[in-house]
Write a protein that holds these residues in place. Sequence first.
Motif, PDB file in Angstrom:
ATOM      1  N   GLY A  12       0.896  -1.747   0.006  1.00 52.67           N
ATOM      2  CA  GLY A  12      -0.148  -0.022  -0.364  1.00 52.67           C
ATOM      3  C   GLY A  12       1.030   1.599   0.426  1.00 52.67           C
ATOM      4  N   ALA A  13       0.594   2.250  -0.914  1.00 51.63           N
ATOM      5  CA  ALA A  13       1.373   3.490  -0.737  1.00 51.63           C
ATOM      6  C   ALA A  13       0.971   4.343   0.800  1.00 51.63           C
ATOM      7  CB  ALA A  13       1.211   4.394  -2.184  1.00 51.63           C
ATOM      8  N   LYS A  14       0.138   4.599   0.639  1.00 51.16           N
ATOM      9  CA  LYS A  14      -0.924   5.547   2.005  1.00 51.16           C
ATOM     10  C   LYS A  14       0.383   4.573   3.350  1.00 51.16           C
ATOM     11  CE  LYS A  14      -3.996   8.462   0.661  1.00 51.16           C
ATOM     12  NZ  LYS A  14      -3.604   9.761   1.139  1.00 51.16           N
ATOM     13  N   CYS A  15       0.270   3.626   2.891  1.00 51.44           N
ATOM     14  CA  CYS A  15       1.010   2.362   4.581  1.00 51.44           C
ATOM     15  C   CYS A  15       2.291   3.014   3.843  1.00 51.44           C
ATOM     16  CB  CYS A  15       0.861   1.101   4.602  1.00 51.44           C
ATOM     17  SG  CYS A  15      -1.113   0.873   4.753  1.00 51.44           S
ATOM     18  N   TYR A  16       2.609   3.046   3.210  1.00 53.08           N
ATOM     19  CA  TYR A  16       4.612   3.860   3.450  1.00 53.08           C
ATOM     20  C   TYR A  16       4.545   4.875   3.570  1.00 53.08           C
ATOM     21  CZ  TYR A  16       8.956   4.263   0.510  1.00 53.08           C
ATOM     22  OH  TYR A  16       9.859   4.992   0.298  1.00 53.08           O
ATOM     23  N   GLU A  17       3.547   5.939   3.673  1.00 53.27           N
ATOM     24  CA  GLU A  17       3.604   7.298   3.993  1.00 53.27           C
ATOM     25  C   GLU A  17       3.879   6.829   5.372  1.00 53.27           C
ATOM     26  OE1 GLU A  17       0.990  11.834   3.061  1.00 53.27           O
ATOM     27  OE2 GLU A  17       1.038  10.051   1.871  1.00 53.27           O
ATOM     28  N   ALA A  18       2.430   6.787   6.280  1.00 49.84           N
ATOM     29  CA  ALA A  18       2.083   6.221   6.876  1.00 49.84           C
ATOM     30  C   ALA A  18       3.550   6.177   7.697  1.00 49.84           C
ATOM     31  CB  ALA A  18       0.916   5.391   7.443  1.00 49.84           C
ATOM     32  N   GLU A  19       3.863   4.977   7.606  1.00 49.74           N
ATOM     33  CA  GLU A  19       5.220   3.839   7.819  1.00 49.74           C
ATOM     34  C   GLU A  19       6.619   5.313   8.589  1.00 49.74           C
ATOM     35  OE1 GLU A  19       3.669   0.339   5.541  1.00 49.74           O
ATOM     36  OE2 GLU A  19       5.810   0.899   5.609  1.00 49.74           O
ATOM     37  N   LYS A  48      -7.773  -2.263  -1.924  1.00 49.49           N
ATOM     38  CA  LYS A  48      -7.343  -0.649  -2.022  1.00 49.49           C
ATOM     39  C   LYS A  48      -5.948  -0.806  -3.201  1.00 49.49           C
ATOM     40  CE  LYS A  48      -7.462   1.916   2.440  1.00 49.49           C
ATOM     41  NZ  LYS A  48      -8.089   2.501   1.922  1.00 49.49           N
ATOM     42  N   VAL A  49      -5.205  -1.690  -2.855  1.00 48.92           N
ATOM     43  CA  VAL A  49      -4.454  -2.140  -3.627  1.00 48.92           C
ATOM     44  C   VAL A  49      -4.642  -1.959  -5.004  1.00 48.92           C
ATOM     45  CG1 VAL A  49      -2.491  -3.823  -4.928  1.00 48.92           C
ATOM     46  CG2 VAL A  49      -3.096  -3.684  -2.318  1.00 48.92           C
ATOM     47  N   MET A  50      -6.225  -2.373  -5.188  1.00 47.11           N
ATOM     48  CA  MET A  50      -6.287  -3.154  -7.106  1.00 47.11           C
ATOM     49  C   MET A  50      -6.824  -1.551  -7.213  1.00 47.11           C
ATOM     50  SD  MET A  50      -9.577  -5.918  -6.640  1.00 47.11           S
ATOM     51  CE  MET A  50      -9.082  -5.537  -8.281  1.00 47.11           C
ATOM     52  N   THR A  51      -6.817  -0.347  -6.114  1.00 48.70           N
ATOM     53  CA  THR A  51      -7.458   0.976  -6.514  1.00 48.70           C
ATOM     54  C   THR A  51      -6.538   1.259  -6.788  1.00 48.70           C
ATOM     55  OG1 THR A  51      -9.991   0.695  -5.209  1.00 48.70           O
ATOM     56  CG2 THR A  51      -9.012   2.906  -5.953  1.00 48.70           C
ATOM     57  N   THR A  52      -5.022   1.471  -6.271  1.00 48.21           N
ATOM     58  CA  THR A  52      -3.623   1.944  -6.240  1.00 48.21           C
ATOM     59  C   THR A  52      -4.063   1.790  -7.807  1.00 48.21           C
ATOM     60  OG1 THR A  52      -3.171   1.584  -3.320  1.00 48.21           O
ATOM     61  CG2 THR A  52      -1.279   2.469  -5.584  1.00 48.21           C
ATOM     62  N   TRP A  53      -4.006   0.319  -7.987  1.00 41.90           N
ATOM     63  CA  TRP A  53      -3.106   0.180  -9.057  1.00 41.90           C
ATOM     64  C   TRP A  53      -3.627  -0.223 -10.546  1.00 41.90           C
ATOM     65  CZ3 TRP A  53      -0.574  -5.185  -7.307  1.00 41.90           C
ATOM     66  CH2 TRP A  53       0.558  -4.908  -6.765  1.00 41.90           C
ATOM     67  N   GLN A  89      11.492  -4.100   8.936  1.00 38.11           N
ATOM     68  CA  GLN A  89      10.633  -2.895   8.772  1.00 38.11           C
ATOM     69  C   GLN A  89      11.878  -1.507   7.772  1.00 38.11           C
ATOM     70  OE1 GLN A  89      10.662  -0.631  12.245  1.00 38.11           O
ATOM     71  NE2 GLN A  89       9.156  -1.167  12.864  1.00 38.11           N
ATOM     72  N   ASN A  90      13.106  -2.540   7.491  1.00 39.03           N
ATOM     73  CA  ASN A  90      13.838  -1.335   6.401  1.00 39.03           C
ATOM     74  C   ASN A  90      13.453  -1.983   5.544  1.00 39.03           C
ATOM     75  OD1 ASN A  90      14.898   0.162   7.576  1.00 39.03           O
ATOM     76  ND2 ASN A  90      17.009  -0.952   8.618  1.00 39.03           N
ATOM     77  N   PHE A  91      13.258  -4.072   4.879  1.00 41.93           N
ATOM     78  CA  PHE A  91      12.916  -4.454   4.095  1.00 41.93           C
ATOM     79  C   PHE A  91      11.676  -4.315   3.709  1.00 41.93           C
ATOM     80  CE2 PHE A  91      10.068  -8.100   2.535  1.00 41.93           C
ATOM     81  CZ  PHE A  91      11.067  -8.401   0.967  1.00 41.93           C
ATOM     82  N   LEU A  92      10.731  -4.010   4.218  1.00 43.91           N
ATOM     83  CA  LEU A  92       9.126  -3.125   4.188  1.00 43.91           C
ATOM     84  C   LEU A  92       9.166  -1.539   3.327  1.00 43.91           C
ATOM     85  CD1 LEU A  92       5.484  -4.066   4.266  1.00 43.91           C
ATOM     86  CD2 LEU A  92       6.339  -2.599   6.715  1.00 43.91           C
ATOM     87  N   LEU A  93       9.629  -1.282   3.971  1.00 43.53           N
ATOM     88  CA  LEU A  93      10.571   0.256   3.574  1.00 43.53           C
ATOM     89  C   LEU A  93      10.842   0.196   2.044  1.00 43.53           C
ATOM     90  CD1 LEU A  93      11.144   2.160   6.750  1.00 43.53           C
ATOM     91  CD2 LEU A  93       9.044   2.101   5.364  1.00 43.53           C
ATOM     92  N   ASN A  94      11.744  -0.704   1.639  1.00 41.83           N
ATOM     93  CA  ASN A  94      12.554  -0.450   0.800  1.00 41.83           C
ATOM     94  C   ASN A  94      11.418  -1.358  -0.907  1.00 41.83           C
ATOM     95  OD1 ASN A  94      15.068   0.232   1.204  1.00 41.83           O
ATOM     96  ND2 ASN A  94      15.509  -1.740   2.941  1.00 41.83           N
ATOM     97  N   ILE A  95      10.938  -2.449  -0.174  1.00 41.06           N
ATOM     98  CA  ILE A  95      10.034  -2.977  -0.765  1.00 41.06           C
ATOM     99  C   ILE A  95       9.049  -2.073  -1.672  1.00 41.06           C
ATOM    100  CG2 ILE A  95       7.901  -4.749  -1.157  1.00 41.06           C
ATOM    101  CD1 ILE A  95      10.326  -5.888  -1.730  1.00 41.06           C
ATOM    102  N   GLN A  96       8.932  -1.083  -0.695  1.00 37.33           N
ATOM    103  CA  GLN A  96       7.540  -0.022  -0.691  1.00 37.33           C
ATOM    104  C   GLN A  96       8.181   0.879  -1.862  1.00 37.33           C
ATOM    105  OE1 GLN A  96       6.739   0.498   3.168  1.00 37.33           O
ATOM    106  NE2 GLN A  96       4.548  -0.639   2.630  1.00 37.33           N
ATOM    107  N   HIS A  97       9.749   1.388  -1.600  1.00 32.38           N
ATOM    108  CA  HIS A  97      10.261   2.061  -2.007  1.00 32.38           C
ATOM    109  C   HIS A  97      10.601   2.182  -3.384  1.00 32.38           C
ATOM    110  CE1 HIS A  97      13.541   5.170  -3.167  1.00 32.38           C
ATOM    111  NE2 HIS A  97      13.632   4.528  -3.595  1.00 32.38           N
ATOM    112  N   LEU A  98      10.958   0.634  -3.920  1.00 32.19           N
ATOM    113  CA  LEU A  98      10.854   0.081  -5.248  1.00 32.19           C
ATOM    114  C   LEU A  98       9.537  -0.217  -6.074  1.00 32.19           C
ATOM    115  CD1 LEU A  98      13.078  -2.624  -3.717  1.00 32.19           C
ATOM    116  CD2 LEU A  98      13.699  -0.819  -5.495  1.00 32.19           C
ATOM    117  N   LEU A  99       9.208   0.107  -5.237  1.00 33.78           N
ATOM    118  CA  LEU A  99       7.455  -0.545  -5.809  1.00 33.78           C
ATOM    119  C   LEU A  99       6.734   1.138  -6.102  1.00 33.78           C
ATOM    120  CD1 LEU A  99       5.329  -2.620  -3.880  1.00 33.78           C
ATOM    121  CD2 LEU A  99       6.336  -2.821  -5.549  1.00 33.78           C
ATOM    122  N   TYR A 100       6.351   2.148  -5.035  1.00 30.78           N
ATOM    123  CA  TYR A 100       6.255   3.720  -5.411  1.00 30.78           C
ATOM    124  C   TYR A 100       6.873   4.502  -5.961  1.00 30.78           C
ATOM    125  CZ  TYR A 100       2.543   1.162  -4.300  1.00 30.78           C
ATOM    126  OH  TYR A 100       1.275  -0.298  -3.465  1.00 30.78           O
TER     127      TYR A 100
END
Length: 204
Positions: A12-19, A48-53, A89-100
């Motif tokens: 989720g893009a919003k989750c990335y921002e919240a984190e 939410k993922v389907m809406t974002t994508w 947590q770093n893995f999660l943030l890195n994944i989301q960075h690569l995605l968004y």
Amino acid sequence: MLEMYLFINPLGAKCYEAEQNILKLAGRSSKKIQIRFIPLLNLQSVSKVMTTWGLKQTDLSLRNKVSDLLYHAILDYEAALFQGRKRGQNFLLNIQHLLYEEHQEYNEETVHKAAKLSKLDLSMFEADRHSELAVKSFRKDQKLAAEMHVTMPTEMVVYNLDDFDCALCVRNCDSLAKLEELVFEENTKDFTCSKKILPAKNTK
């Protein structure tokens, strides 16, 4: 001391921002704060993922594919957490960075790139992400969400460990202003206090 459970959608893009907001505020606060990002898989997460994508919500085939992808993304995150909360947590943030931010797809190449950036033991991570232990950890997190009455990503449950009368349920955690009120001003008038929320338990 504050203990924060942020329920997240790893895709989720919003989750990335919240984190990022929560970690940023915790770094600025003089209070001792423990933060846990708990993955959540339900209909709302998938929608939410389907809406974002930009995917059609009524396409059941696409919905099933997104649900399966989200499930495996959560198992990957659970596996990363086995090597420590900070690395997870770093893995999660890195994944989301690569995605968004780099606009990459969630695939094996992206997962391995995020694992390397997070300094994970790659052979251990590869074994863990396909393990029954990761599945059990996923189920434990879904049970925790049910116990805390959480249904939507970016909802956060906050415990003041010095005062267990109740827990705060914070919604829309991508709002930096609201989080600043909670962390720095202790202004709880806009938050929900529920005595139905169970005391914090040992988790990742």
